[in-house]
Scaffold this motif. Structure first.
Motif, PDB file in Angstrom:
ATOM      1  N   GLN A  42     -48.502 125.340-127.851  1.00 58.99           N
ATOM      2  CA  GLN A  42     -49.304 125.786-126.715  1.00 58.99           C
ATOM      3  C   GLN A  42     -49.045 124.921-125.490  1.00 58.99           C
ATOM      4  OE1 GLN A  42     -53.164 125.466-128.553  1.00 58.99           O
ATOM      5  NE2 GLN A  42     -53.297 127.673-128.952  1.00 58.99           N
ATOM      6  N   ARG A  43     -48.945 123.617-125.707  1.00 62.23           N
ATOM      7  CA  ARG A  43     -48.695 122.694-124.601  1.00 62.23           C
ATOM      8  C   ARG A  43     -47.335 122.993-123.953  1.00 62.23           C
ATOM      9  NH1 ARG A  43     -50.499 117.322-123.164  1.00 62.23           N
ATOM     10  NH2 ARG A  43     -52.021 117.453-124.880  1.00 62.23           N
ATOM     11  N   GLU A  44     -46.331 123.265-124.756  1.00 64.49           N
ATOM     12  CA  GLU A  44     -45.001 123.573-124.224  1.00 64.49           C
ATOM     13  C   GLU A  44     -45.038 124.830-123.355  1.00 64.49           C
ATOM     14  OE1 GLU A  44     -40.453 124.613-125.820  1.00 64.49           O
ATOM     15  OE2 GLU A  44     -42.076 124.217-127.251  1.00 64.49           O
ATOM     16  N   ILE A  45     -45.751 125.857-123.817  1.00 67.92           N
ATOM     17  CA  ILE A  45     -45.862 127.102-123.050  1.00 67.92           C
ATOM     18  C   ILE A  45     -46.621 126.864-121.748  1.00 67.92           C
ATOM     19  CG2 ILE A  45     -46.805 129.449-123.024  1.00 67.92           C
ATOM     20  CD1 ILE A  45     -44.350 129.033-124.850  1.00 67.92           C
TER      21      ILE A  45
ATOM     22  N   SER B 205     -44.441 124.925-119.266  1.00 66.99           N
ATOM     23  CA  SER B 205     -43.367 125.770-118.730  1.00 66.99           C
ATOM     24  C   SER B 205     -43.919 126.788-117.736  1.00 66.99           C
ATOM     25  CB  SER B 205     -42.648 126.494-119.872  1.00 66.99           C
ATOM     26  OG  SER B 205     -42.017 125.578-120.745  1.00 66.99           O
ATOM     27  N   TYR B 206     -45.051 127.372-118.066  1.00 66.45           N
ATOM     28  CA  TYR B 206     -45.665 128.364-117.192  1.00 66.45           C
ATOM     29  C   TYR B 206     -46.139 127.717-115.894  1.00 66.45           C
ATOM     30  CZ  TYR B 206     -48.381 132.528-115.937  1.00 66.45           C
ATOM     31  OH  TYR B 206     -48.871 133.644-115.305  1.00 66.45           O
ATOM     32  N   ALA B 207     -46.684 126.504-115.990  1.00 68.82           N
ATOM     33  CA  ALA B 207     -47.138 125.784-114.796  1.00 68.82           C
ATOM     34  C   ALA B 207     -45.968 125.543-113.842  1.00 68.82           C
ATOM     35  CB  ALA B 207     -47.786 124.457-115.193  1.00 68.82           C
ATOM     36  N   ARG B 208     -44.834 125.101-114.379  1.00 67.68           N
ATOM     37  CA  ARG B 208     -43.659 124.853-113.529  1.00 67.68           C
ATOM     38  C   ARG B 208     -43.162 126.145-112.889  1.00 67.68           C
ATOM     39  NH1 ARG B 208     -42.317 121.342-117.913  1.00 67.68           N
ATOM     40  NH2 ARG B 208     -41.030 122.984-118.845  1.00 67.68           N
TER      41      ARG B 208
END
Length: 217
Positions: free
Chosen positions: A109-112, A115-118
């Motif tokens: 979840q943290r990785e997603i 990535s979405y934030a960037r």
């Protein structure tokens, strides 16, 4: 199409700057395609959003405000169908990390989320810059502007279909970029005649809405 919010191709904004300016002044809202956020990432973030909003209330309440209204918002008397989680600034790695930790996000979840934030921050800077150019504002950088991120849930049941998911409002910031549900409509925007127009879903697009700061500017 007349009566529908306009759709803009982000790859063609420079060559259609006059059209974009007309849309901004007439509508203050449009959909954008080719925005740079991968469709797979959009789908993954949608799944993570559901998982986070399904967390126990005691965990969601750990998503505390940085500024008033930036954290968790529980259903209220004014907005009984609305619930949201908030991340203060997607441009800040610390803010993103704190958000994930507050909600005990898994490594996946943290990785997603990261990535979405960037991706969304990059898209927001690109769209804001192209908007400003269409209005004749050149050599201005939006880099460093904070970008709040909210995950919204509307708890509709058959008994409340037709009710407002949230009270009628304008957005207080400069720019709002919305990934809506591609399978379920409900979003409405007010046109220049004061009539509400349905912003029907269009898969793969983002909705761009100008807020109060943009109007003042």
């Amino acid at each position: 199409m007349e009566g529908k919010i306009p759709v803009i191709d982000a790859h063609q904004i420079e060559e259609k700057s006059i059209k974009l300016r007309e849309i901004i002044e007439k509508w203050g809202c449009f959909r954008v395609i080719n925005h740079g956020v991968p469709l797979k990432l959009m789908a993954e973030m949608k799944s993570v959003s559901k998982e986070l909003l399904d967390l126990p209330i005691e965990i969601k309440r750990r998503n505390v405000d940085v500024i008033p209204g930036s954290g968790y918002m529980a259903p209220s008397e004014k907005n009984p169908l609305y619930e949201a989680l908030g991340l203060f600034d997607v441009a800040s790695s610390l803010s993103v990390s704190n958000f994930c930790s507050q909600l005990q996000a898994s490594p996946h979840q943290r990785e997603i989320i990261e990535s979405y934030a960037r991706a969304t921050y990059k898209a927001a800077i690109d769209i804001a810059s192209k908007m400003s150019m269409s209005l004749g504002l050149t050599d201005y950088s939006f880099e460093g502007w904070p970008l709040q991120f909210r995950i919204n849930k509307y708890s509709f049941t058959p008994e409340v279909i037709g009710s407002s998911g949230v009270q009628i409002h304008t957005d207080s910031g400069f720019l709002t970029i919305l990934q809506d549900d591609e399978n379920l409509g409900g979003l409405e925007v007010m046109n220049e005649s004061g009539e509400f127009v349905a912003a029907d879903p269009l898969p793969g697009t983002l909705v761009v809405n100008l807020g109060d700061v943009a109007v003042v500017s």
